[in-house]
Design a protein around this motif. Structure first.
Motif, PDB file in Angstrom:
ATOM      1  N   THR A   1       0.641  -1.309  -0.092  1.00  0.00           N
ATOM      2  CA  THR A   1      -0.036   0.171  -0.073  1.00  0.00           C
ATOM      3  C   THR A   1       0.869   1.290  -0.074  1.00  0.00           C
ATOM      4  O   THR A   1       0.397   2.324  -0.530  1.00  0.00           O
ATOM      5  N   VAL A   2       2.122   1.135   0.323  1.00  0.00           N
ATOM      6  CA  VAL A   2       3.107   2.106   0.236  1.00  0.00           C
ATOM      7  C   VAL A   2       3.067   2.666  -1.498  1.00  0.00           C
ATOM      8  O   VAL A   2       3.031   4.010  -1.497  1.00  0.00           O
ATOM      9  N   LEU A   3       2.973   1.799  -2.164  1.00  0.00           N
ATOM     10  CA  LEU A   3       2.851   2.230  -3.715  1.00  0.00           C
ATOM     11  C   LEU A   3       1.604   2.973  -4.008  1.00  0.00           C
ATOM     12  O   LEU A   3       1.507   4.115  -4.738  1.00  0.00           O
ATOM     13  N   LEU A   4       0.532   2.797  -3.245  1.00  0.00           N
ATOM     14  CA  LEU A   4      -0.753   3.579  -3.215  1.00  0.00           C
ATOM     15  C   LEU A   4      -0.480   4.753  -2.869  1.00  0.00           C
ATOM     16  O   LEU A   4      -1.116   6.004  -3.630  1.00  0.00           O
ATOM     17  N   ALA A   5      -0.076   4.808  -1.735  1.00  0.00           N
ATOM     18  CA  ALA A   5       0.315   6.404  -1.008  1.00  0.00           C
ATOM     19  C   ALA A   5       1.226   7.216  -1.820  1.00  0.00           C
ATOM     20  O   ALA A   5       0.967   8.427  -1.955  1.00  0.00           O
ATOM     21  N   ALA A   6       2.192   6.499  -2.337  1.00  0.00           N
ATOM     22  CA  ALA A   6       3.194   7.329  -3.219  1.00  0.00           C
ATOM     23  C   ALA A   6       2.823   7.692  -4.712  1.00  0.00           C
ATOM     24  O   ALA A   6       3.063   8.527  -5.474  1.00  0.00           O
ATOM     25  N   ALA A   7       1.727   6.933  -5.178  1.00  0.00           N
ATOM     26  CA  ALA A   7       1.184   7.159  -6.462  1.00  0.00           C
ATOM     27  C   ALA A   7      -0.404   7.535  -6.351  1.00  0.00           C
ATOM     28  O   ALA A   7      -1.069   6.450  -6.443  1.00  0.00           O
ATOM     29  N   PRO A   8      -0.699   8.680  -6.249  1.00  0.00           N
ATOM     30  CA  PRO A   8      -1.913   9.355  -6.073  1.00  0.00           C
ATOM     31  C   PRO A   8      -2.703   8.832  -7.233  1.00  0.00           C
ATOM     32  O   PRO A   8      -3.965   8.564  -7.071  1.00  0.00           O
ATOM     33  N   VAL A   9      -2.334   8.601  -8.669  1.00  0.00           N
ATOM     34  CA  VAL A   9      -3.138   8.367  -9.715  1.00  0.00           C
ATOM     35  C   VAL A   9      -3.632   7.056  -9.435  1.00  0.00           C
ATOM     36  O   VAL A   9      -4.830   6.609  -9.869  1.00  0.00           O
ATOM     37  N   LEU A  10      -3.074   6.183  -8.978  1.00  0.00           N
ATOM     38  CA  LEU A  10      -3.474   4.859  -8.431  1.00  0.00           C
ATOM     39  C   LEU A  10      -4.758   4.623  -7.733  1.00  0.00           C
ATOM     40  O   LEU A  10      -5.617   4.334  -7.977  1.00  0.00           O
ATOM     41  N   LEU A  11      -4.658   5.580  -6.753  1.00  0.00           N
ATOM     42  CA  LEU A  11      -5.907   5.912  -5.734  1.00  0.00           C
ATOM     43  C   LEU A  11      -7.070   6.402  -6.470  1.00  0.00           C
ATOM     44  O   LEU A  11      -8.187   5.973  -6.545  1.00  0.00           O
ATOM     45  N   VAL A  12      -6.741   7.238  -7.495  1.00  0.00           N
ATOM     46  CA  VAL A  12      -7.927   7.827  -8.391  1.00  0.00           C
ATOM     47  C   VAL A  12      -8.506   6.940  -9.070  1.00  0.00           C
ATOM     48  O   VAL A  12      -9.631   6.682  -9.246  1.00  0.00           O
ATOM     49  N   VAL A  13      -7.775   5.884  -9.921  1.00  0.00           N
ATOM     50  CA  VAL A  13      -8.265   5.022 -10.686  1.00  0.00           C
ATOM     51  C   VAL A  13      -8.899   3.974  -9.759  1.00  0.00           C
ATOM     52  O   VAL A  13     -10.195   3.373 -10.420  1.00  0.00           O
ATOM     53  N   LEU A  14      -8.846   3.526  -8.817  1.00  0.00           N
ATOM     54  CA  LEU A  14      -9.410   2.649  -7.756  1.00  0.00           C
ATOM     55  C   LEU A  14     -10.812   3.188  -7.314  1.00  0.00           C
ATOM     56  O   LEU A  14     -11.789   2.675  -7.413  1.00  0.00           O
ATOM     57  N   LYS A  15     -10.479   4.494  -6.905  1.00  0.00           N
ATOM     58  CA  LYS A  15     -11.817   5.062  -6.536  1.00  0.00           C
ATOM     59  C   LYS A  15     -13.044   5.256  -7.625  1.00  0.00           C
ATOM     60  O   LYS A  15     -13.968   5.047  -7.266  1.00  0.00           O
ATOM     61  N   ILE A  16     -12.470   5.512  -8.799  1.00  0.00           N
ATOM     62  CA  ILE A  16     -13.349   5.662  -9.871  1.00  0.00           C
ATOM     63  C   ILE A  16     -14.098   4.273 -10.352  1.00  0.00           C
ATOM     64  O   ILE A  16     -15.193   4.116 -10.480  1.00  0.00           O
ATOM     65  N   MET A  17     -13.266   3.352 -10.221  1.00  0.00           N
ATOM     66  CA  MET A  17     -13.458   1.934 -10.639  1.00  0.00           C
ATOM     67  C   MET A  17     -14.594   1.511  -9.495  1.00  0.00           C
ATOM     68  O   MET A  17     -15.657   0.718  -9.810  1.00  0.00           O
ATOM     69  N   GLY A  18     -14.348   1.669  -8.331  1.00  0.00           N
ATOM     70  CA  GLY A  18     -15.272   1.372  -7.429  1.00  0.00           C
ATOM     71  C   GLY A  18     -16.253   1.926  -7.118  1.00  0.00           C
ATOM     72  O   GLY A  18     -17.376   1.280  -7.102  1.00  0.00           O
ATOM     73  N   GLY A  19     -16.272   3.244  -7.330  1.00  0.00           N
ATOM     74  CA  GLY A  19     -17.709   3.847  -7.462  1.00  0.00           C
ATOM     75  C   GLY A  19     -18.428   3.601  -8.659  1.00  0.00           C
ATOM     76  O   GLY A  19     -19.727   3.593  -8.537  1.00  0.00           O
ATOM     77  N   ALA A  20     -17.782   3.470  -9.787  1.00  0.00           N
ATOM     78  CA  ALA A  20     -18.689   3.080 -10.970  1.00  0.00           C
ATOM     79  C   ALA A  20     -19.199   1.679 -10.791  1.00  0.00           C
ATOM     80  O   ALA A  20     -20.424   1.421 -11.313  1.00  0.00           O
ATOM     81  N   TYR A  21     -18.560   0.654 -10.057  1.00  0.00           N
ATOM     82  CA  TYR A  21     -19.156  -0.716  -9.934  1.00  0.00           C
ATOM     83  C   TYR A  21     -20.365  -0.523  -8.879  1.00  0.00           C
ATOM     84  O   TYR A  21     -21.383  -1.021  -9.141  1.00  0.00           O
ATOM     85  N   LEU A  22     -20.222   0.342  -7.936  1.00  0.00           N
ATOM     86  CA  LEU A  22     -21.501   0.510  -6.951  1.00  0.00           C
ATOM     87  C   LEU A  22     -22.581   1.186  -7.783  1.00  0.00           C
ATOM     88  O   LEU A  22     -23.729   0.720  -7.689  1.00  0.00           O
ATOM     89  N   VAL A  23     -22.268   2.295  -8.610  1.00  0.00           N
ATOM     90  CA  VAL A  23     -23.542   2.641  -9.412  1.00  0.00           C
ATOM     91  C   VAL A  23     -24.001   1.793 -10.372  1.00  0.00           C
ATOM     92  O   VAL A  23     -25.393   1.391 -10.441  1.00  0.00           O
TER      93      VAL A  23
END
Length: 211
Positions: free
Chosen positions: A63-85
């Protein structure tokens, strides 16, 4: 393994986090009321198993990679949010079938999909990964018998079990509400529409709040 002055605060904090109503409990209640109690238990199991991936990531530093690469967090959030929708829209489109609330129901495809859907929702939730990454290391000690990564794994397992135990009253309550509603096709349909709307709102909120 841990001194009492660290273990006791950890257990108290974990209990507070676990039994405080949040999006996870709301999601589990929606699954139970929309697809039956079997879907609720499968969702809880999926959340539990998916959390071990986050615990392992926290323990071994992925998870250090996630914290160091914010773009990965953005991608995961969009994917997770779209899946809920998408799941919310699927609830809206599903025809009303009050019998799906029956405890003795047979195999129900939406209930069978609950494990897969819930597992993906939790895996794609960066907040869970960052929670374990930020929370667990606070209760580790350098000079303990176990190495830091092993301490994080043990603490993570304890926290994960606590979260799963908190799911039990949530699912049972949602089941009781669903059983009362099963006699009315109108109420059942309304429940699905409300549940679908909640999931859509949750997913939209995740996407909108992406930074």
């Amino acid at each position: 393994m841990l001194p009492l002055e660290l273990l006791l605060p950890f257990l108290i904090a974990t209990a507070v986090f676990a039994f405080t109503p949040g999006p996870g409990m709301l999601y589990m209640a929606v699954q139970t009321m929309a697809h039956g109690v079997r879907a609720g238990w499968l969702s809880s199991l999926a959340f539990h198993l998916a959390s071990y991936l986050h615990i392992a990531a926290a323990a071994f530093g992925v998870t250090v990679l996630l914290a160091a690469a914010p773009v990965l967090l953005v991608v995961l959030k969009i994917m997770g949010g779209a899946y809920l929708v998408w799941m919310g829209l699927r609830l809206w489109r599903r025809p009303s079938t009050p019998s799906s609330f029956e405890p003795e129901q047979g195999r129900d495809r939406p209930a069978d999909c609950a494990f897969r859907d819930s597992f993906l929702v939790e895996v794609l939730n960066p907040k869970s990964a960052l929670f374990y990454f930020a929370f667990l290391p606070q209760f580790t000690v350098v000079d303990a018998a176990l190495p830091i990564y092993a301490q994080i794994v043990v603490l993570g397992v304890i926290a994960n079990i606590a979260f799963s135990l908190a799911d039990v009253p949530c699912i049972l309550f949602a089941r009781a509400v669903a059983v009362h509603a099963k006699a009315s096709e109108r109420i059942t349909l309304l429940g699905r529409r409300i549940g679908g709307t909640i999931l859509i709102c949750m997913g939209t909120k995740v996407v909108v709040e992406v930074r």
